[in-house]
Enzyme design. Structure first.
Site, PDB file in Angstrom:
ATOM      1  N   ARG A  12       0.841  -1.204   0.000  1.00  0.00           N
ATOM      2  CA  ARG A  12       0.000   0.000   0.000  1.00  0.00           C
ATOM      3  C   ARG A  12       0.873   1.250   0.000  1.00  0.00           C
ATOM      4  O   ARG A  12       2.017   1.220   0.438  1.00  0.00           O
ATOM      5  CB  ARG A  12      -0.919   0.012   1.227  1.00  0.00           C
ATOM      6  CG  ARG A  12      -1.948  -1.104   1.253  1.00  0.00           C
ATOM      7  CD  ARG A  12      -2.987  -0.871   2.342  1.00  0.00           C
ATOM      8  NE  ARG A  12      -2.388  -0.913   3.677  1.00  0.00           N
ATOM      9  CZ  ARG A  12      -2.993  -0.447   4.775  1.00  0.00           C
ATOM     10  NH1 ARG A  12      -4.180   0.113   4.691  1.00  0.00           N
ATOM     11  NH2 ARG A  12      -2.396  -0.543   5.937  1.00  0.00           N
ATOM     12  N   GLY A  13       0.313   2.345  -0.487  1.00  0.00           N
ATOM     13  CA  GLY A  13       0.964   3.635  -0.389  1.00  0.00           C
ATOM     14  C   GLY A  13       2.336   3.681  -1.032  1.00  0.00           C
ATOM     15  O   GLY A  13       2.545   3.183  -2.143  1.00  0.00           O
ATOM     16  N   THR A  86       2.200   4.932  12.784  1.00  0.00           N
ATOM     17  CA  THR A  86       2.201   6.109  13.650  1.00  0.00           C
ATOM     18  C   THR A  86       1.277   5.867  14.840  1.00  0.00           C
ATOM     19  O   THR A  86       0.264   5.162  14.717  1.00  0.00           O
ATOM     20  CB  THR A  86       1.726   7.376  12.906  1.00  0.00           C
ATOM     21  OG1 THR A  86       0.427   7.133  12.354  1.00  0.00           O
ATOM     22  CG2 THR A  86       2.692   7.745  11.794  1.00  0.00           C
ATOM     23  N   TYR A 147       7.708   8.584  16.671  1.00  0.00           N
ATOM     24  CA  TYR A 147       7.962   8.444  15.229  1.00  0.00           C
ATOM     25  C   TYR A 147       9.261   9.137  14.836  1.00  0.00           C
ATOM     26  O   TYR A 147      10.084   8.581  14.098  1.00  0.00           O
ATOM     27  CB  TYR A 147       6.779   9.040  14.462  1.00  0.00           C
ATOM     28  CG  TYR A 147       6.834   8.867  12.970  1.00  0.00           C
ATOM     29  CD1 TYR A 147       6.390   7.693  12.368  1.00  0.00           C
ATOM     30  CD2 TYR A 147       7.315   9.878  12.147  1.00  0.00           C
ATOM     31  CE1 TYR A 147       6.424   7.534  10.982  1.00  0.00           C
ATOM     32  CE2 TYR A 147       7.344   9.732  10.774  1.00  0.00           C
ATOM     33  CZ  TYR A 147       6.903   8.561  10.198  1.00  0.00           C
ATOM     34  OH  TYR A 147       6.935   8.410   8.834  1.00  0.00           O
TER      35      TYR A 147
END
Length: 240
Positions: A12-13, A86, A147
């Protein structure tokens, strides 16, 4: 024979764009994912790229998966550590669990797969490793101490690994994307996203393909003199 490439979070992405770009560059790509079976099945149906499900933050699962890939296809020679999550909030509200989840998935996965794949690359006298960092690991970001710490750790980890791999013709580089037009970024409130774009000199969000082109460049057979570097692809937002 096509080199075997493993892309974590590759369905994905940004990860999906990297997987497809590497396939188009002549690699035999295997994309990993953590849990979205429907997305993985749709990705394979569309691209023909094999997918493997495991938790990149779990060392044992990584070792089992890599052993199976090696048995079925051969040694992994191109590794892209893209898996990431995240758990954003301020440090006042952040729990230890939120910290550990992000560190284990985003940074721990780099250790896991680099360690497991490194010996095979040494034996082949060839390796291309790209670890996906972030602009927020370079410049920081409010509400992302976990993160930002994980991504900053990737940058230091990569430089040290490059020193170890150089004698074996294994390169290790980091790629630091800026804000990219993915589902994660589009979930940002419109008024906040507008302010983010206003700070990007190029005047737009990046695309997943912008990042994928950088990975193809860093993983090329000919890129053997590029190691220990961080390639920032952020539209000029942060120069570091």
């Amino acid at each position: 024979m096509a080199r075997i490439a493993l892309v974590t979070g590759g369905t994905r992405g940004i990860g999906a764009a990297i997987s497809v770009a590497l396939q188009q560059a002549g690699r035999h790509v295997i994309a990993t994912y953590a849990g979205n079976n429907a997305a993985a099945e749709a990705f394979t149906a569309e691209t023909g790229i094999e997918t493997v499900r495991f938790d990149a933050g779990d060392y044992t699962q990584c070792a089992t998966a890599v052993a199976a890939i090696a048995a079925n296809h051969g040694t992994i020679e191109v590794l892209v550590n893209n898996a990431g999550i995240t758990r954003d909030t301020t440090i006042s509200k952040m729990t230890r669990e939120m910290w550990d989840e992000v560190i284990d998935t985003n940074l721990g996965s780099c250790f896991n797969l680099c360690k497991i794949c490194f010996e095979g690359m040494k034996a082949k006298k060839f390796g291309r490793i790209v670890n996906i960092g972030s602009i927020n690991g370079q410049a920081g970001q409010y509400g992302q101490v976990n993160y930002a710490a994980a991504k900053a750790g990737i940058h230091g980890f990569t430089k040290a690994l490059a020193m170890e791999g150089a004698r074996y013709s294994i390169t290790a580089n980091a790629l630091a994307p800026g804000y990219v037009d993915t589902d994660m970024v589009r979930a940002v409130p419109p008024e906040v996203l507008e302010k983010i774009i206003a700070k990007i000199p190029r005047g737009r969000l990046g695309t997943a393909q912008d990042i994928a082109r950088g990975v193809v460049f860093l993983t090329a057979d000919e890129a053997d003199f590029i190691t220990g570097s961080t390639l920032s692809i952020n539209g000029g937002q942060h120069m570091y």
